[in-house]
Write a protein that holds these residues in place. Structure first.
Motif, PDB file in Angstrom:
ATOM      1  N   ALA A   1       0.852  -1.180   0.000  1.00  0.00           N
ATOM      2  CA  ALA A   1       0.000   0.000   0.000  1.00  0.00           C
ATOM      3  C   ALA A   1       0.890   1.232   0.000  1.00  0.00           C
ATOM      4  N   PRO A   2       0.377   2.388  -0.431  1.00  0.00           N
ATOM      5  CA  PRO A   2       1.190   3.611  -0.408  1.00  0.00           C
ATOM      6  C   PRO A   2       1.863   3.814   0.941  1.00  0.00           C
ATOM      7  N   VAL A   3       3.064   4.387   0.897  1.00  0.00           N
ATOM      8  CA  VAL A   3       3.917   4.456   2.086  1.00  0.00           C
ATOM      9  C   VAL A   3       3.273   5.221   3.234  1.00  0.00           C
ATOM     10  N   ASN A   4       2.346   6.129   2.934  1.00  0.00           N
ATOM     11  CA  ASN A   4       1.687   6.892   3.995  1.00  0.00           C
ATOM     12  C   ASN A   4       0.435   6.200   4.535  1.00  0.00           C
ATOM     13  N   THR A   5       0.224   4.933   4.209  1.00  0.00           N
ATOM     14  CA  THR A   5      -0.868   4.152   4.783  1.00  0.00           C
ATOM     15  C   THR A   5      -0.439   3.697   6.177  1.00  0.00           C
TER      16      THR A   5
ATOM     17  N   LEU B   1      -4.836   6.642   5.023  1.00  0.00           N
ATOM     18  CA  LEU B   1      -3.887   7.699   4.667  1.00  0.00           C
ATOM     19  C   LEU B   1      -3.894   8.843   5.679  1.00  0.00           C
ATOM     20  N   GLY B   2      -4.807   8.771   6.670  1.00  0.00           N
ATOM     21  CA  GLY B   2      -4.862   9.812   7.679  1.00  0.00           C
ATOM     22  C   GLY B   2      -6.296  10.135   8.074  1.00  0.00           C
ATOM     23  N   ALA B   3      -6.433  11.147   8.916  1.00  0.00           N
ATOM     24  CA  ALA B   3      -7.744  11.543   9.439  1.00  0.00           C
ATOM     25  C   ALA B   3      -8.218  12.845   8.803  1.00  0.00           C
ATOM     26  N   PHE B   4      -9.539  12.967   8.695  1.00  0.00           N
ATOM     27  CA  PHE B   4     -10.162  14.162   8.106  1.00  0.00           C
ATOM     28  C   PHE B   4     -11.558  14.281   8.700  1.00  0.00           C
ATOM     29  N   SER B   5     -11.968  15.477   9.020  1.00  0.00           N
ATOM     30  CA  SER B   5     -13.225  15.639   9.762  1.00  0.00           C
ATOM     31  C   SER B   5     -14.476  15.492   8.907  1.00  0.00           C
ATOM     32  N   THR B   6     -14.398  15.813   7.630  1.00  0.00           N
ATOM     33  CA  THR B   6     -15.590  15.876   6.783  1.00  0.00           C
ATOM     34  C   THR B   6     -15.815  14.586   6.011  1.00  0.00           C
ATOM     35  N   GLY B   7     -17.060  14.113   6.033  1.00  0.00           N
ATOM     36  CA  GLY B   7     -17.427  12.928   5.276  1.00  0.00           C
ATOM     37  C   GLY B   7     -17.754  13.264   3.831  1.00  0.00           C
ATOM     38  N   PRO B   8     -18.180  12.281   3.038  1.00  0.00           N
ATOM     39  CA  PRO B   8     -18.477  12.491   1.624  1.00  0.00           C
ATOM     40  C   PRO B   8     -19.661  13.438   1.418  1.00  0.00           C
ATOM     41  N   GLN B   9     -19.562  14.256   0.390  1.00  0.00           N
ATOM     42  CA  GLN B   9     -20.665  15.132  -0.005  1.00  0.00           C
ATOM     43  C   GLN B   9     -21.064  14.848  -1.452  1.00  0.00           C
ATOM     44  N   ARG B  10     -20.757  13.664  -1.910  1.00  0.00           N
ATOM     45  CA  ARG B  10     -21.040  13.261  -3.292  1.00  0.00           C
ATOM     46  C   ARG B  10     -21.809  11.946  -3.268  1.00  0.00           C
ATOM     47  N   LEU B  11     -22.371  11.595  -4.395  1.00  0.00           N
ATOM     48  CA  LEU B  11     -23.024  10.302  -4.567  1.00  0.00           C
ATOM     49  C   LEU B  11     -22.871   9.901  -6.027  1.00  0.00           C
ATOM     50  N   ASP B  12     -21.853   9.094  -6.295  1.00  0.00           N
ATOM     51  CA  ASP B  12     -21.544   8.679  -7.656  1.00  0.00           C
ATOM     52  C   ASP B  12     -22.268   7.383  -7.999  1.00  0.00           C
ATOM     53  N   PRO B  13     -22.467   7.104  -9.272  1.00  0.00           N
ATOM     54  CA  PRO B  13     -23.083   5.830  -9.670  1.00  0.00           C
ATOM     55  C   PRO B  13     -22.195   4.652  -9.266  1.00  0.00           C
ATOM     56  N   VAL B  14     -22.816   3.584  -8.811  1.00  0.00           N
ATOM     57  CA  VAL B  14     -22.092   2.379  -8.411  1.00  0.00           C
ATOM     58  C   VAL B  14     -22.006   1.447  -9.611  1.00  0.00           C
ATOM     59  N   ASP B  15     -20.782   0.948  -9.900  1.00  0.00           N
ATOM     60  CA  ASP B  15     -20.653   0.023 -11.022  1.00  0.00           C
ATOM     61  C   ASP B  15     -20.610  -1.419 -10.536  1.00  0.00           C
TER      62      ASP B  15
END
Length: 235
Positions: free
Chosen positions: A32-36, A125-139
């Motif tokens: 995984a990426p080194v910052n994982t 990859l780290g912490a972030f306070s805000t959750g998703p604000q999008r809704l993309d189509p699921v494939d």
């Protein structure tokens, strides 16, 4: 290899041991990426990959958890996004209640304090306070594979994670990799024990003999010398 057997086999193996074993066996090392990183130090995670791709809503996680087997690891592809956290305390609790071994996210998490209390191994990859604000189509591939950095992983892989990072290994190679990694681990522990008693590493690996031999054969590498005397340290 079944989940319980996999966890017992890799309980005392680190990602460096396993990475070296993969190299010895000619198996590509997929990191995984080194910052994982884990949410807390001292984390050890192993289990079959249960892949899922995030599209903005948690229902895809619930579906992935619902179809998982005990001991699996939820491996989340959120495209490495750094503008939203896709996993928090509720999905982590649901993952633990379902008997999964942990979570690996190519993306961010939130609710760090709660995650430390839940104590389910989680890498991101780290912490972030805000959750998703999008809704993309699921494939149709949302539950079949996950991309983690440059690598694609599926249920045919297992994951190993600790303070040195996260590795993905083919599940059908779990036995040979563990056997080789155990040999490397035991050799290094023996070498370290001798060093603590005063025998230098140079003496253990006959470094003076290597220097003499290298003068006669400029193509001889230290790696080749170590392998000839069954000494681990470099791959």
């Amino acid at each position: 290899m079944e989940a319980v057997h996999l966890q017992r086999t890799y309980l005392d193996l680190t990602t460096p041991h396993v990475a070296d074993a993969c190299i010895r066996l000619g198996i590509p090392v997929r990191c995984a990426p080194v910052n994982t990183r884990p949410v807390w130090a001292g984390t050890h995670l192993v289990g079959r990959v249960n892949p899922v791709k995030h599209y903005g809503s948690v229902d895809v996680f619930l579906e992935a958890i619902d179809r998982a087997e005990q001991g699996d690891v939820l491996v989340v592809d959120n495209g490495g996004r750094l503008d939203e956290a896709c996993i928090g305390d509720l999905i982590t609790l649901e993952t633990r209640l379902a008997g999964l071994s942990g979570i690996v996210i190519w993306g961010l998490h939130r609710d760090t304090s709660e995650l430390r209390s839940i104590r389910l191994p989680l890498f991101s990859l780290g912490a972030f306070s805000t959750g998703p604000q999008r809704l993309d189509p699921v494939d149709s591939c949302a539950l079949l594979s996950a991309k983690i950095g440059q690598h694609i992983v599926t249920a045919e892989d297992f994951v190993l994670g600790d303070d040195d990072g996260v590795l993905f290994i083919p599940l059908d190679q779990a036995g040979p990799v563990a056997e080789m990694a155990t040999s490397i681990r035991d050799t290094e522990r023996y070498q370290a024990a001798r060093m603590k008693l005063g025998t230098t590493f140079r003496k253990q690996v006959h470094f003076d003999e290597y220097l003499v031999a290298q003068k006669s054969d400029k193509n001889l590498t230290f790696r080749q010398h170590l392998r000839s005397i069954r000494g681990a340290i470099e791959e």
